[in-house]
Design a protein around this motif. Structure first.
Motif, PDB file in Angstrom:
ATOM      1  N   ASN A 274       0.826  -1.199   0.000  1.00 57.82           N
ATOM      2  CA  ASN A 274       0.000   0.000   0.000  1.00 57.82           C
ATOM      3  C   ASN A 274       0.870   1.263   0.000  1.00 57.82           C
ATOM      4  N   ARG A 275       1.743   1.359   0.958  1.00 60.11           N
ATOM      5  CA  ARG A 275       2.530   2.581   1.161  1.00 60.11           C
ATOM      6  C   ARG A 275       3.552   2.806   0.055  1.00 60.11           C
ATOM      7  N   ASP A 276       4.096   1.704  -0.501  1.00 57.48           N
ATOM      8  CA  ASP A 276       5.195   1.825  -1.470  1.00 57.48           C
ATOM      9  C   ASP A 276       4.737   1.961  -2.922  1.00 57.48           C
ATOM     10  N   ALA A 277       3.441   1.944  -3.175  1.00 53.42           N
ATOM     11  CA  ALA A 277       2.961   2.075  -4.559  1.00 53.42           C
ATOM     12  C   ALA A 277       3.307   3.471  -5.071  1.00 53.42           C
ATOM     13  N   VAL A 278       4.000   3.524  -6.207  1.00 50.76           N
ATOM     14  CA  VAL A 278       4.374   4.811  -6.799  1.00 50.76           C
ATOM     15  C   VAL A 278       3.215   5.352  -7.629  1.00 50.76           C
ATOM     16  N   LYS A 279       2.570   4.459  -8.373  1.00 48.98           N
ATOM     17  CA  LYS A 279       1.398   4.863  -9.152  1.00 48.98           C
ATOM     18  C   LYS A 279       0.542   3.641  -9.455  1.00 48.98           C
ATOM     19  N   LYS A 280      -0.739   3.911  -9.717  1.00 48.28           N
ATOM     20  CA  LYS A 280      -1.688   2.844 -10.053  1.00 48.28           C
ATOM     21  C   LYS A 280      -2.439   3.224 -11.316  1.00 48.28           C
ATOM     22  N   LEU A 281      -2.689   2.228 -12.154  1.00 45.45           N
ATOM     23  CA  LEU A 281      -3.433   2.469 -13.393  1.00 45.45           C
ATOM     24  C   LEU A 281      -4.809   1.795 -13.293  1.00 45.45           C
ATOM     25  N   TYR A 282      -5.854   2.602 -13.470  1.00 48.03           N
ATOM     26  CA  TYR A 282      -7.223   2.089 -13.523  1.00 48.03           C
ATOM     27  C   TYR A 282      -7.761   2.247 -14.944  1.00 48.03           C
TER      28      TYR A 282
ATOM     29  N   GLU B   7     -20.930  19.529  -8.762  1.00 47.59           N
ATOM     30  CA  GLU B   7     -20.789  20.088 -10.115  1.00 47.59           C
ATOM     31  C   GLU B   7     -20.291  19.056 -11.127  1.00 47.59           C
ATOM     32  N   ALA B   8     -19.742  17.946 -10.635  1.00 47.96           N
ATOM     33  CA  ALA B   8     -19.231  16.911 -11.545  1.00 47.96           C
ATOM     34  C   ALA B   8     -20.375  15.997 -11.978  1.00 47.96           C
ATOM     35  N   GLY B   9     -20.069  15.069 -12.865  1.00 43.20           N
ATOM     36  CA  GLY B   9     -21.088  14.140 -13.370  1.00 43.20           C
ATOM     37  C   GLY B   9     -21.371  13.034 -12.362  1.00 43.20           C
ATOM     38  N   PRO B  10     -22.257  12.100 -12.724  1.00 42.63           N
ATOM     39  CA  PRO B  10     -22.619  11.013 -11.807  1.00 42.63           C
ATOM     40  C   PRO B  10     -21.452  10.030 -11.629  1.00 42.63           C
ATOM     41  N   THR B  11     -21.501   9.247 -10.571  1.00 42.98           N
ATOM     42  CA  THR B  11     -20.528   8.179 -10.345  1.00 42.98           C
ATOM     43  C   THR B  11     -20.898   7.008 -11.250  1.00 42.98           C
ATOM     44  N   ALA B  12     -20.023   6.655 -12.188  1.00 42.33           N
ATOM     45  CA  ALA B  12     -20.305   5.533 -13.097  1.00 42.33           C
ATOM     46  C   ALA B  12     -20.370   4.239 -12.281  1.00 42.33           C
ATOM     47  N   PRO B  13     -21.164   3.263 -12.715  1.00 37.52           N
ATOM     48  CA  PRO B  13     -21.345   2.039 -11.916  1.00 37.52           C
ATOM     49  C   PRO B  13     -20.063   1.193 -11.825  1.00 37.52           C
ATOM     50  N   PRO B  14     -19.963   0.363 -10.786  1.00 39.64           N
ATOM     51  CA  PRO B  14     -18.693  -0.328 -10.494  1.00 39.64           C
ATOM     52  C   PRO B  14     -18.242  -1.337 -11.551  1.00 39.64           C
ATOM     53  N   GLN B  15     -19.174  -1.985 -12.262  1.00 40.05           N
ATOM     54  CA  GLN B  15     -18.761  -3.127 -13.094  1.00 40.05           C
ATOM     55  C   GLN B  15     -17.855  -2.773 -14.269  1.00 40.05           C
ATOM     56  N   GLY B  16     -17.702  -1.473 -14.590  1.00 39.22           N
ATOM     57  CA  GLY B  16     -16.816  -1.098 -15.696  1.00 39.22           C
ATOM     58  C   GLY B  16     -15.381  -0.868 -15.263  1.00 39.22           C
ATOM     59  N   LEU B  17     -15.110  -0.897 -13.953  1.00 36.46           N
ATOM     60  CA  LEU B  17     -13.801  -0.470 -13.444  1.00 36.46           C
ATOM     61  C   LEU B  17     -12.839  -1.633 -13.171  1.00 36.46           C
ATOM     62  N   PHE B  18     -11.604  -1.463 -13.654  1.00 35.92           N
ATOM     63  CA  PHE B  18     -10.544  -2.461 -13.461  1.00 35.92           C
ATOM     64  C   PHE B  18      -9.293  -1.794 -12.906  1.00 35.92           C
ATOM     65  N   LEU B  19      -8.735  -2.373 -11.839  1.00 37.78           N
ATOM     66  CA  LEU B  19      -7.397  -1.979 -11.394  1.00 37.78           C
ATOM     67  C   LEU B  19      -6.429  -2.783 -12.264  1.00 37.78           C
ATOM     68  N   VAL B  20      -5.705  -2.087 -13.134  1.00 41.86           N
ATOM     69  CA  VAL B  20      -4.908  -2.778 -14.149  1.00 41.86           C
ATOM     70  C   VAL B  20      -3.492  -3.097 -13.670  1.00 41.86           C
ATOM     71  N   ARG B  21      -2.844  -2.103 -13.046  1.00 43.48           N
ATOM     72  CA  ARG B  21      -1.406  -2.264 -12.766  1.00 43.48           C
ATOM     73  C   ARG B  21      -0.993  -1.355 -11.624  1.00 43.48           C
ATOM     74  N   VAL B  22      -0.104  -1.848 -10.787  1.00 40.79           N
ATOM     75  CA  VAL B  22       0.474  -1.035  -9.722  1.00 40.79           C
ATOM     76  C   VAL B  22       1.977  -1.002  -9.946  1.00 40.79           C
ATOM     77  N   THR B  23       2.540   0.196  -9.912  1.00 39.31           N
ATOM     78  CA  THR B  23       3.985   0.337 -10.126  1.00 39.31           C
ATOM     79  C   THR B  23       4.662   0.702  -8.809  1.00 39.31           C
ATOM     80  N   TYR B  24       5.785   0.026  -8.523  1.00 44.61           N
ATOM     81  CA  TYR B  24       6.541   0.308  -7.291  1.00 44.61           C
ATOM     82  C   TYR B  24       7.897   0.902  -7.608  1.00 44.61           C
TER      83      TYR B  24
END
Lengths: 245, 245
Positions: free
Chosen positions: B103-111, B228-245
Motif C-alpha cells: 500500500n505505502r510503497d505504490a508509486v502509481k496505479k493504473l485504472y 458540479e461533476a457528473g454522476p458516479t459511473a457504476p462499479p462493473q466497468g472499473l478495473f485496477l490494471v497495474r500497480v507500479t513500485y
C-alpha cells in the motif's frame, strides 16, 4: 401475418438452454414474452435454427416468428431489447418470405468452442471458456481434425445415439487456431448431432496434449462408437456463431 | 518471517470489494483463507495496494504478506490457486524486502474504466462494462480529460469528501480511447480518492455525448464541489490494471 427473421445473442450461463420447458428459465420463453409484450399478441412462437443446450452461448442465433404487428424492424429491435433482460439481446430483425423456416432452411451453422488453456485460468473467462489448466497444441489438433471434413456418419460424437433420423452430416470447415491464451475449435456443418461439437472438442483436447496420437481421430470416426471418442467438453465454452441461409 | 509480494486478478461481480467485513464475501478474506490453508498458519494478513469497492475488478492487484512457509513462489502460486474459487487467481509471487508495503510503497496505479456504448448492449460484456446504450465521442472526451493531468486538488471527484487527509493527487496519464464497441478511460495516478475514477468517467460521459461542453471539465475541477461533476459511473466497468513500485 408477417414472418420476421431475428438474430439474437445470449450469455447462456443462466439459461436452461433455448427450448421452453416448464419451471425453468429458457431463451425461447424469454424472447417470446418480450415480443408478446410489444406486439400485444397472446401467442408468439419463436422457431430457432437449432436449439442450444443449457449453458451454451450464442452470438448469432436466428429465429423466425409470425406476427400481426405493423412495427418496422428497427423499432422492434429497440422495443424488444428494452423488454429483454441484459443477458440476451436481439441484434437484427428483417422481413422473411412467408415460407421461411429458421430451422429447416439453415444451409450451415458455425459453432466455436473456446478453451482457455493457461495453467492459471483467467477469472474473466470462466463463464465463456473451458479452463482445463493444461496447454494444448493447436497445430496438432488442427491437423487431427481435418479427417472430419466432408460427409460422414458422425454417430461416434453423438450423445445417446440414435436420437435423430440419420447421423450423417457434412462438415464444411473445421479449424483449430490460437488466440492468445485461448484455443478455438471452429466447426461449420450442414447440421449437428446432439453434443457433437463438444464431443469433437473433448477428443481433440486429448490429442492436443499428447494423450492420444493424431491418427486416433480417424479411428474414432471409423469406429462409430461414442465410447471410443473423448469426453464431452463442458457447455460454457460453446458459442453458436453464425447461421447461413 | 518472509515478506512475499503477490499479484492477483479477480472478477469483482460476486465480491463485496477487497476489504474483509463480517458476514460478506470479500477478496481479502478469500485470498487469506486460501494462503492459510496452504501455509498452515492461523493468521495471514494480505495488505493490498489499495482496496477496491464492491463489483470492481482487478487485473493486477498487488498485496504483500508475512509468512513462515518455505514453499517457493511458483509452488505457492499453484497451491493457492488450487484453493481459490474460479473468480480469483494469483498470477505471481515473489520475494520482497522485509520493509516492502504494497500500500505505502505504490508509486502509481493504473485504472481502466470500460464503457460498452453500442445502442444494443453486448450480453457478454454486461459484467465487465457500463452499458449506457448511447454512443460517446472518445476524441472529445480525451481532449476534455487532459486538463486533469498533473497535480491538483481533486475533491470535486471524491464521494463524501473529506475522507482522506488530503485530496491533492497527481495524475500522470489520462487517455480515452476506442476499442471496437467500447470506450476506455484510463487514469494513472500516484493515488486515488474514493470513487475518483468513476466520478471522472461519469463527467467525461456527459461531455462525450455532448450534454456538456468540453470546457466544463476545467470548471468542475476548479469548482472543487462534487455536485458540479457528473454522476458516479457504476462499479462493473472499473478495473485496477497495474500497480507500479
Amino acid at each position: 401475418m408477417r414472418n420476421l427473421k431475428m438474430i439474437v445473442r445470449y450469455d447462456g450461463t443462466e439459461f436452461c438452454g433455448w427450448q421452453t420447458q416448464p419451471g425453468v428459465r429458457t431463451v425461447q420463453q424469454t424472447v417470446e414474452q418480450a415480443i408478446q409484450s410489444i406486439t400485444q399478441e397472446t401467442r408468439v412462437r419463436a422457431n430457432c435454427s437449432g436449439r442450444t443446450d443449457a449453458g451454451v452461448h450464442a452470438i448469432g442465433q436466428v429465429f423466425n416468428f409470425y406476427t400481426g404487428t405493423r412495427l418496422d424492424g428497427a423499432t422492434l429491435v429497440k422495443a424488444v431489447n428494452a423488454k429483454l433482460p441484459d443477458d440476451v439481446a436481439v441484434t437484427s430483425c428483417e422481413e422473411a418470405g412467408q415460407a421461411f423456416d429458421a430451422n429447416r432452411d439453415a444451409v450451415k451453422k458455425l459453432y466455436r468452442y473456446v478453451i482457455n488453456d493457461t495453467r492459471i485460468p483467467d477469472p474473466f473467462q470462466r463463464r465463456y471458456a473451458w479452463q482445463p489448466r493444461r496447454r494444448v497444441d493447436t497445430e496438432r489438433m488442427h491437423r487431427a481434425a481435418q479427417c472430419l471434413l466432408g460427409r460422414h456418419d458422425f454417430r461416434c460424437f453423438e450423445t445417446q445415439w440414435p436420437n435423430r433420423l440419420s447421423s450423417v452430416r457434412t462438415i464444411k470447415h473445421i479449424a483449430v487456431t490460437r488466440h492468445d491464451d485461448c484455443a478455438w475449435v471452429e466447426v461449420e456443418a450442414d447440421g449437428f448431432l446432439y453434443n457433437m461439437v463438444r464431443a469433437i472438442t473433448g477428443t481433440l483436447y486429448l490429442i492436443g496434449h499428447n494423450y492420444w496420437p493424431e491418427e486416433k481421430m480417424r479411428d474414432v470416426l471409423e469406429g462409430m462408437d461414442r465410447r471410443e471418442a473423448g469426453p464431452t467438453a463442458p457447455p460454457q465454452g460453446l458459442f453458436l456463431v453464425r447461421v447461413t441461409y
